[in-house]
Design a protein around this motif. Structure first.
Motif, PDB file in Angstrom:
ATOM      1  N   SER A 101       0.809  -1.222   0.000  1.00 52.53           N
ATOM      2  CA  SER A 101       0.000   0.000   0.000  1.00 52.53           C
ATOM      3  C   SER A 101       0.842   1.271   0.000  1.00 52.53           C
ATOM      4  O   SER A 101       0.360   2.335   0.362  1.00 52.53           O
ATOM      5  CB  SER A 101      -0.968  -0.020   1.175  1.00 52.53           C
ATOM      6  OG  SER A 101      -0.250  -0.134   2.376  1.00 52.53           O
ATOM      7  N   CYS A 102       2.086   1.167  -0.378  1.00 58.65           N
ATOM      8  CA  CYS A 102       2.960   2.333  -0.501  1.00 58.65           C
ATOM      9  C   CYS A 102       3.126   3.057   0.831  1.00 58.65           C
ATOM     10  O   CYS A 102       3.118   4.277   0.900  1.00 58.65           O
ATOM     11  CB  CYS A 102       2.425   3.283  -1.581  1.00 58.65           C
ATOM     12  SG  CYS A 102       3.681   4.412  -2.203  1.00 58.65           S
ATOM     13  N   ALA A 103       3.228   2.285   1.900  1.00 62.61           N
ATOM     14  CA  ALA A 103       3.346   2.892   3.222  1.00 62.61           C
ATOM     15  C   ALA A 103       4.568   2.396   3.980  1.00 62.61           C
ATOM     16  O   ALA A 103       4.676   2.576   5.187  1.00 62.61           O
ATOM     17  CB  ALA A 103       2.078   2.615   4.032  1.00 62.61           C
ATOM     18  N   CYS A 104       5.477   1.731   3.279  1.00 61.49           N
ATOM     19  CA  CYS A 104       6.722   1.314   3.926  1.00 61.49           C
ATOM     20  C   CYS A 104       7.808   1.392   2.862  1.00 61.49           C
ATOM     21  O   CYS A 104       7.561   1.888   1.769  1.00 61.49           O
ATOM     22  CB  CYS A 104       6.601  -0.110   4.486  1.00 61.49           C
ATOM     23  SG  CYS A 104       6.624  -1.407   3.229  1.00 61.49           S
ATOM     24  N   THR A 105       8.984   0.889   3.152  1.00 61.81           N
ATOM     25  CA  THR A 105      10.015   0.891   2.106  1.00 61.81           C
ATOM     26  C   THR A 105      10.640  -0.489   1.959  1.00 61.81           C
ATOM     27  O   THR A 105      11.665  -0.638   1.314  1.00 61.81           O
ATOM     28  CB  THR A 105      11.145   1.888   2.449  1.00 61.81           C
ATOM     29  OG1 THR A 105      11.724   1.492   3.707  1.00 61.81           O
ATOM     30  CG2 THR A 105      10.633   3.294   2.556  1.00 61.81           C
ATOM     31  N   THR A 106      10.006  -1.484   2.553  1.00 56.37           N
ATOM     32  CA  THR A 106      10.648  -2.801   2.563  1.00 56.37           C
ATOM     33  C   THR A 106      10.679  -3.446   1.179  1.00 56.37           C
ATOM     34  O   THR A 106      11.431  -4.387   0.965  1.00 56.37           O
ATOM     35  CB  THR A 106       9.947  -3.754   3.550  1.00 56.37           C
ATOM     36  OG1 THR A 106       8.567  -3.836   3.203  1.00 56.37           O
ATOM     37  CG2 THR A 106      10.080  -3.264   4.975  1.00 56.37           C
ATOM     38  N   CYS A 107       9.878  -2.971   0.253  1.00 55.52           N
ATOM     39  CA  CYS A 107       9.852  -3.571  -1.086  1.00 55.52           C
ATOM     40  C   CYS A 107      10.767  -2.816  -2.059  1.00 55.52           C
ATOM     41  O   CYS A 107      10.674  -3.005  -3.266  1.00 55.52           O
ATOM     42  CB  CYS A 107       8.433  -3.625  -1.624  1.00 55.52           C
ATOM     43  SG  CYS A 107       7.757  -1.999  -1.998  1.00 55.52           S
ATOM     44  N   HIS A 108      11.626  -1.980  -1.522  1.00 55.32           N
ATOM     45  CA  HIS A 108      12.542  -1.167  -2.326  1.00 55.32           C
ATOM     46  C   HIS A 108      13.434  -2.030  -3.229  1.00 55.32           C
ATOM     47  O   HIS A 108      14.033  -2.994  -2.783  1.00 55.32           O
ATOM     48  CB  HIS A 108      13.399  -0.345  -1.330  1.00 55.32           C
ATOM     49  CG  HIS A 108      14.539   0.383  -1.955  1.00 55.32           C
ATOM     50  ND1 HIS A 108      15.712   0.627  -1.266  1.00 55.32           N
ATOM     51  CD2 HIS A 108      14.706   0.933  -3.166  1.00 55.32           C
ATOM     52  CE1 HIS A 108      16.536   1.305  -2.042  1.00 55.32           C
ATOM     53  NE2 HIS A 108      15.955   1.508  -3.211  1.00 55.32           N
TER      54      HIS A 108
HETATM   55  S1  FES Z   1       5.614   0.190   0.034  1.00 53.81           S
HETATM   56 FE1  FES Z   1       5.159  -1.304   1.482  1.00 53.81          FE
HETATM   57  S2  FES Z   1       5.120  -3.089   0.311  1.00 53.81           S
HETATM   58 FE2  FES Z   1       5.666  -1.588  -1.124  1.00 53.81          FE
END
Ligand code: FES
Length: 111
Positions: free
Chosen positions: A45-52
């Motif tokens: 949901s574009c709320a973290c950076t772990t998928c960078h």
């Molecule tokens: S920003 Fe959280 S999974 Fe992509």
């Protein structure tokens, strides 16, 4: 069909991988479907950076990131000019070379 080349990452894909992708699916979904378990702590949901990830080739072909993604990316570990959040970046009709950073912010904070 575009191909996504994942460069080797010690834990997630030690030998690297070449994956078939559909135009319009996210880089993260292509990876997960093929057993490359990139972290996705906020469930895409574009709320973290772990998928960078860093898009080493093809970055300029991708649709530009929006403001929200850019704001999140600012907090990512190991930010580079070609960094993207893989849950937001969609595959286009072009091969990509993807580098998964060594750490995520989650791992860094755990020491
Ligand atoms: S920003 Fe959280 S999974 Fe992509």
């Amino acid at each position: 069909m575009p191909q996504l080349v994942f460069l080797p990452h010690k834990e997630l894909c030690p030998d690297g991988a070449v994956l078939e992708a559909e135009v319009g699916e996210t880089i993260l979904d292509v990876a997960l479907r093929n057993g490359i378990n990139i972290e996705h702590a906020c469930e895409k949901s574009c709320a973290c950076t772990t998928c960078h990830v860093v898009v080493r080739e093809g970055f300029n072909k991708l649709e530009e990131s929006d403001e929200l993604e850019d704001d999140m990316l600012d907090k990512a570990w190991g930010l580079e000019p070609e960094s993207r959040l893989s849950c937001q970046a969609k595959v286009v009709d072009c091969d990509l070379v993807i580098d998964i950073p060594k750490y995520t912010v989650n791992m860094v904070s755990e020491g």
